[in-house]
Write a protein that holds these residues in place. Structure first.
Motif, PDB file in Angstrom:
ATOM      1  N   ASP A 279       1.030  -1.213  -0.119  1.00 57.88           N
ATOM      2  CA  ASP A 279       0.043  -0.046   0.107  1.00 57.88           C
ATOM      3  C   ASP A 279       0.877   1.249  -0.025  1.00 57.88           C
ATOM      4  O   ASP A 279       0.544   2.283  -0.598  1.00 57.88           O
ATOM      5  CB  ASP A 279      -0.785  -0.062   1.166  1.00 57.88           C
ATOM      6  N   TYR A 280       2.018   1.451   0.832  1.00 57.83           N
ATOM      7  CA  TYR A 280       2.920   2.410   0.695  1.00 57.83           C
ATOM      8  C   TYR A 280       3.099   2.750  -0.645  1.00 57.83           C
ATOM      9  O   TYR A 280       3.248   3.963  -1.263  1.00 57.83           O
ATOM     10  CB  TYR A 280       4.211   1.938   1.355  1.00 57.83           C
ATOM     11  N   PHE A 281       3.727   1.616  -1.359  1.00 56.17           N
ATOM     12  CA  PHE A 281       4.154   1.838  -2.920  1.00 56.17           C
ATOM     13  C   PHE A 281       2.892   2.364  -3.946  1.00 56.17           C
ATOM     14  O   PHE A 281       2.843   3.334  -4.509  1.00 56.17           O
ATOM     15  CB  PHE A 281       4.789   0.605  -3.503  1.00 56.17           C
ATOM     16  N   LEU A 282       1.561   1.660  -3.472  1.00 59.14           N
ATOM     17  CA  LEU A 282       0.678   2.186  -4.234  1.00 59.14           C
ATOM     18  C   LEU A 282       0.258   3.477  -3.998  1.00 59.14           C
ATOM     19  O   LEU A 282      -0.188   4.198  -5.059  1.00 59.14           O
ATOM     20  CB  LEU A 282      -0.577   1.008  -4.132  1.00 59.14           C
ATOM     21  N   GLU A 283       0.224   4.025  -2.807  1.00 55.64           N
ATOM     22  CA  GLU A 283      -0.065   5.286  -2.540  1.00 55.64           C
ATOM     23  C   GLU A 283       0.771   6.410  -3.102  1.00 55.64           C
ATOM     24  O   GLU A 283       0.705   7.500  -3.693  1.00 55.64           O
ATOM     25  CB  GLU A 283      -0.237   5.563  -0.997  1.00 55.64           C
ATOM     26  N   GLN A 284       2.316   5.985  -3.196  1.00 58.01           N
ATOM     27  CA  GLN A 284       3.064   6.672  -3.917  1.00 58.01           C
ATOM     28  C   GLN A 284       3.066   6.943  -5.538  1.00 58.01           C
ATOM     29  O   GLN A 284       3.108   7.742  -5.971  1.00 58.01           O
ATOM     30  CB  GLN A 284       4.691   6.193  -3.598  1.00 58.01           C
ATOM     31  N   ALA A 285       2.419   5.891  -5.875  1.00 56.48           N
ATOM     32  CA  ALA A 285       2.149   6.015  -7.178  1.00 56.48           C
ATOM     33  C   ALA A 285       0.880   6.438  -7.758  1.00 56.48           C
ATOM     34  O   ALA A 285       0.720   7.037  -8.947  1.00 56.48           O
ATOM     35  CB  ALA A 285       1.783   4.351  -7.989  1.00 56.48           C
ATOM     36  N   GLU A 286      -0.076   6.932  -6.730  1.00 55.72           N
ATOM     37  CA  GLU A 286      -1.140   7.570  -7.351  1.00 55.72           C
ATOM     38  C   GLU A 286      -0.861   9.198  -7.496  1.00 55.72           C
ATOM     39  O   GLU A 286      -0.115   9.642  -6.962  1.00 55.72           O
ATOM     40  CB  GLU A 286      -2.204   7.616  -5.917  1.00 55.72           C
ATOM     41  N   PRO A 287      -1.547   9.442  -8.677  1.00 53.90           N
ATOM     42  CA  PRO A 287      -1.343  10.967  -9.016  1.00 53.90           C
ATOM     43  C   PRO A 287      -1.794  11.779  -8.048  1.00 53.90           C
ATOM     44  O   PRO A 287      -2.683  11.936  -7.194  1.00 53.90           O
ATOM     45  CB  PRO A 287      -2.222  11.038 -10.248  1.00 53.90           C
TER      46      PRO A 287
END
Length: 144
Positions: free
Chosen positions: A136-144
């Protein structure tokens, strides 16, 4: 995102090895969980486990340019593998360190991580959920 989920020594024994510390879910259940979590977020996750330091280093090196993020539980290598530390620092793929148990409340040597400085973060004591938290940390970082 493409995740590489790396697990070190003895994690293949999840569900059998000290279930009071590591839980009763087996390694296959962990892999299903992270694969499903990735799929729910339009991503993929590949699991790799080895009891051999060199195989883990090879997997890290091979991840460069293939994966977007590494979630790694180095197991006992956490405490002394400068080779894994160096491999993580040598690739452009960011890594997040995960530990199933609370490494700060166990034997004193477990609180020391030589691999942590090569990672963007560390989660411990959250059980298997720590893996999805790292994802989730990485998924959140990838969000625009």
């Amino acid at each position: 995102m493409k995740f590489l989920i790396l697990n070190g020594p003895n994690l293949n024994l999840l569900g059998k090895r000290e279930p009071g510390i590591y839980g009763t879910e087996n390694y296959e259940a962990l892999c299903r969980m992270v694969e499903e979590h990735a799929s729910e977020h339009g991503s993929t996750a590949d699991c790799f486990q080895s009891n051999h330091e060199g195989a883990i280093i090879d997997a890290i090196q091979a991840a460069d340019g293939v994966y977007d993020a590494i979630v790694i539980n180095p197991g006992a290598y956490t405490h002394y593998s400068y080779a894994i530390h160096d491999a993580l620092k040598s690739v452009s793929v960011p890594a997040y360190e995960v530990h199933i148990s609370d490494i700060t409340s166990r034997e004193s040597f477990r609180a020391v991580s030589v691999t942590r400085p090569a990672c963007v973060g560390q989660i411990y004591g959250q059980g298997l959920r720590g893996y999805t938290m790292a994802m989730d940390y990485f998924l959140e970082q990838a969000e625009p």
